[in-house]
Design a protein around this motif. Structure first.
Motif, PDB file in Angstrom:
ATOM      1  N   HIS A 239      10.964   4.418   7.847  1.00  0.00           N
ATOM      2  CA  HIS A 239      11.698   3.636   6.851  1.00  0.00           C
ATOM      3  C   HIS A 239      10.943   2.313   6.739  1.00  0.00           C
ATOM      4  N   SER A 240      10.349   2.089   5.585  1.00  0.00           N
ATOM      5  CA  SER A 240       9.489   0.930   5.365  1.00  0.00           C
ATOM      6  C   SER A 240      10.193  -0.072   4.452  1.00  0.00           C
ATOM      7  N   ILE A 241      10.298  -1.315   4.932  1.00  0.00           N
ATOM      8  CA  ILE A 241      11.058  -2.332   4.217  1.00  0.00           C
ATOM      9  C   ILE A 241      10.151  -3.509   3.871  1.00  0.00           C
ATOM     10  N   ASP A 242      10.117  -3.861   2.573  1.00  0.00           N
ATOM     11  CA  ASP A 242       9.377  -5.032   2.115  1.00  0.00           C
ATOM     12  C   ASP A 242       9.965  -5.470   0.780  1.00  0.00           C
ATOM     13  N   ARG A 243       9.776  -6.744   0.440  1.00  0.00           N
ATOM     14  CA  ARG A 243      10.288  -7.262  -0.833  1.00  0.00           C
ATOM     15  C   ARG A 243       9.366  -6.957  -2.000  1.00  0.00           C
ATOM     16  N   ASP A 244       8.125  -6.554  -1.724  1.00  0.00           N
ATOM     17  CA  ASP A 244       7.116  -6.366  -2.760  1.00  0.00           C
ATOM     18  C   ASP A 244       7.048  -4.900  -3.198  1.00  0.00           C
ATOM     19  N   ARG A 245       7.581  -4.606  -4.351  1.00  0.00           N
ATOM     20  CA  ARG A 245       7.615  -3.244  -4.898  1.00  0.00           C
ATOM     21  C   ARG A 245       6.207  -2.660  -5.022  1.00  0.00           C
ATOM     22  N   ASN A 246       5.251  -3.458  -5.486  1.00  0.00           N
ATOM     23  CA  ASN A 246       3.889  -2.961  -5.667  1.00  0.00           C
ATOM     24  C   ASN A 246       3.229  -2.625  -4.331  1.00  0.00           C
ATOM     25  N   ALA A 247       3.481  -3.434  -3.327  1.00  0.00           N
ATOM     26  CA  ALA A 247       2.940  -3.144  -1.990  1.00  0.00           C
ATOM     27  C   ALA A 247       3.517  -1.841  -1.466  1.00  0.00           C
ATOM     28  N   LEU A 248       4.811  -1.634  -1.670  1.00  0.00           N
ATOM     29  CA  LEU A 248       5.436  -0.385  -1.228  1.00  0.00           C
ATOM     30  C   LEU A 248       4.854   0.822  -1.958  1.00  0.00           C
ATOM     31  N   ALA A 249       4.548   0.677  -3.229  1.00  0.00           N
ATOM     32  CA  ALA A 249       3.948   1.780  -3.997  1.00  0.00           C
ATOM     33  C   ALA A 249       2.553   2.109  -3.459  1.00  0.00           C
ATOM     34  N   ARG A 250       1.751   1.083  -3.159  1.00  0.00           N
ATOM     35  CA  ARG A 250       0.418   1.323  -2.582  1.00  0.00           C
ATOM     36  C   ARG A 250       0.543   1.998  -1.217  1.00  0.00           C
ATOM     37  N   GLN A 251       1.494   1.528  -0.447  1.00  0.00           N
ATOM     38  CA  GLN A 251       1.737   2.082   0.877  1.00  0.00           C
ATOM     39  C   GLN A 251       2.127   3.558   0.784  1.00  0.00           C
ATOM     40  N   ARG A 252       3.044   3.884  -0.121  1.00  0.00           N
ATOM     41  CA  ARG A 252       3.489   5.275  -0.298  1.00  0.00           C
ATOM     42  C   ARG A 252       2.303   6.178  -0.633  1.00  0.00           C
ATOM     43  N   LYS A 253       1.455   5.709  -1.539  1.00  0.00           N
ATOM     44  CA  LYS A 253       0.282   6.496  -1.938  1.00  0.00           C
ATOM     45  C   LYS A 253      -0.616   6.766  -0.728  1.00  0.00           C
ATOM     46  N   SER A 254      -0.879   5.736   0.079  1.00  0.00           N
ATOM     47  CA  SER A 254      -1.748   5.891   1.253  1.00  0.00           C
ATOM     48  C   SER A 254      -1.154   6.818   2.299  1.00  0.00           C
ATOM     49  N   VAL A 255       0.131   6.635   2.605  1.00  0.00           N
ATOM     50  CA  VAL A 255       0.766   7.479   3.617  1.00  0.00           C
ATOM     51  C   VAL A 255       0.804   8.929   3.147  1.00  0.00           C
ATOM     52  N   THR A 256       1.177   9.157   1.894  1.00  0.00           N
ATOM     53  CA  THR A 256       1.251  10.510   1.357  1.00  0.00           C
ATOM     54  C   THR A 256      -0.111  11.199   1.394  1.00  0.00           C
ATOM     55  N   LEU A 257      -1.150  10.463   1.075  1.00  0.00           N
ATOM     56  CA  LEU A 257      -2.501  11.016   1.073  1.00  0.00           C
ATOM     57  C   LEU A 257      -2.998  11.322   2.488  1.00  0.00           C
ATOM     58  N   GLN A 258      -2.792  10.394   3.408  1.00  0.00           N
ATOM     59  CA  GLN A 258      -3.360  10.532   4.748  1.00  0.00           C
ATOM     60  C   GLN A 258      -2.468  11.280   5.737  1.00  0.00           C
ATOM     61  N   PHE A 259      -1.147  11.168   5.562  1.00  0.00           N
ATOM     62  CA  PHE A 259      -0.201  11.774   6.506  1.00  0.00           C
ATOM     63  C   PHE A 259       0.925  12.460   5.741  1.00  0.00           C
ATOM     64  N   PRO A 260       0.622  13.534   5.016  1.00  0.00           N
ATOM     65  CA  PRO A 260       1.610  14.161   4.130  1.00  0.00           C
ATOM     66  C   PRO A 260       2.836  14.721   4.845  1.00  0.00           C
ATOM     67  N   ASP A 261       2.747  14.986   6.142  1.00  0.00           N
ATOM     68  CA  ASP A 261       3.890  15.543   6.861  1.00  0.00           C
ATOM     69  C   ASP A 261       4.896  14.489   7.320  1.00  0.00           C
ATOM     70  N   VAL A 262       4.508  13.234   7.274  1.00  0.00           N
ATOM     71  CA  VAL A 262       5.420  12.155   7.670  1.00  0.00           C
ATOM     72  C   VAL A 262       6.368  11.870   6.514  1.00  0.00           C
ATOM     73  N   LYS A 263       7.657  11.812   6.811  1.00  0.00           N
ATOM     74  CA  LYS A 263       8.652  11.463   5.797  1.00  0.00           C
ATOM     75  C   LYS A 263       8.694   9.943   5.685  1.00  0.00           C
ATOM     76  N   LEU A 264       8.447   9.427   4.485  1.00  0.00           N
ATOM     77  CA  LEU A 264       8.439   7.980   4.255  1.00  0.00           C
ATOM     78  C   LEU A 264       9.539   7.614   3.276  1.00  0.00           C
ATOM     79  N   PHE A 265      10.390   6.680   3.676  1.00  0.00           N
ATOM     80  CA  PHE A 265      11.438   6.131   2.823  1.00  0.00           C
ATOM     81  C   PHE A 265      11.131   4.653   2.651  1.00  0.00           C
ATOM     82  N   THR A 266      11.042   4.183   1.421  1.00  0.00           N
ATOM     83  CA  THR A 266      10.737   2.774   1.177  1.00  0.00           C
ATOM     84  C   THR A 266      11.960   2.055   0.616  1.00  0.00           C
ATOM     85  N   TYR A 267      12.071   0.797   0.987  1.00  0.00           N
ATOM     86  CA  TYR A 267      13.184  -0.044   0.568  1.00  0.00           C
ATOM     87  C   TYR A 267      12.626  -1.367   0.068  1.00  0.00           C
ATOM     88  N   GLU A 268      12.857  -1.666  -1.184  1.00  0.00           N
ATOM     89  CA  GLU A 268      12.496  -2.976  -1.711  1.00  0.00           C
ATOM     90  C   GLU A 268      13.641  -3.912  -1.341  1.00  0.00           C
TER      91      GLU A 268
END
Length: 183
Positions: A51-80
């Protein structure tokens, strides 16, 4: 002119490795672009949840892309969101707060709130600059020695120093782990 010491993914992983025992439900508070989220993902594969928490929506979007690409089996939930405010999170096995608490002049209320997200015996990992002298970019720095005092005041077990890394910015980083009481 001194060489600039830039941290890379392997450094982030090394700072967390001894504090992450494997898969589970984790959170990264103040996660930014996700440098430590990616490190955490590497350490909790194949079946972990972050569960990833940050105020920056764009940073969370970049983060989601990286995690999904590199670690597709990890479940990632983001919270702005602002992690200093209450959040609806599941009970956590562990959490990471990397280079985020140094923005808070008074840390105790937030540290207690974060502690309360953890299950009994849960891991509270901190990564910070090992200095008590801040500047305009790191206004409220706190050393490992000072973190021991803060953690104790906030009901966490005595922190253990996990690792250090050099920094050209403020000398060095440290990572430390504290656990919640077992109940």
């Amino acid at each position: 002119m001194p060489a600039v010491l830039l941290m890379v993914h392997a450094d982030h992983v090394r700072l967390l490795r001894k504090g992450v025992a494997g898969p589970g439900v984790w959170a990264d508070f103040g996660s930014g672009d996700g440098a430590f989220t990616l490190a955490l993902a590497e350490l909790i594969v194949p079946s972990g949840e972050i569960h990833s928490i940050d105020r920056d929506r764009n940073a969370l979007a970049r983060q989601r892309k990286s995690v999904t690409l590199q670690f597709p089996d990890v479940k990632l939930f983001t919270y702005e969101a602002d992690f200093t405010e209450p959040l609806a999170l599941p009970q956590l096995d562990g959490l990471v707060v990397a280079n985020a608490l140094h923005y808070l002049p008074r840390k105790d209320e937030t540290v207690r709130r974060l502690r309360d997200y953890l299950r009994p015996g849960g891991c509270f990992l901190v990564v910070e600059y090992d200095t008590d002298v801040g500047n305009r970019w790191v206004p409220y720095a706190f050393s490992f020695k000072r973190w021991r005092i803060i953690a104790g005041r906030c009901g966490l077990a005595q922190p253990e120093l996990l690792a250090t890394a050099p920094s050209s910015f403020l000398g060095s980083f440290y990572s430390a782990i504290s656990r919640t009481n077992l109940g």
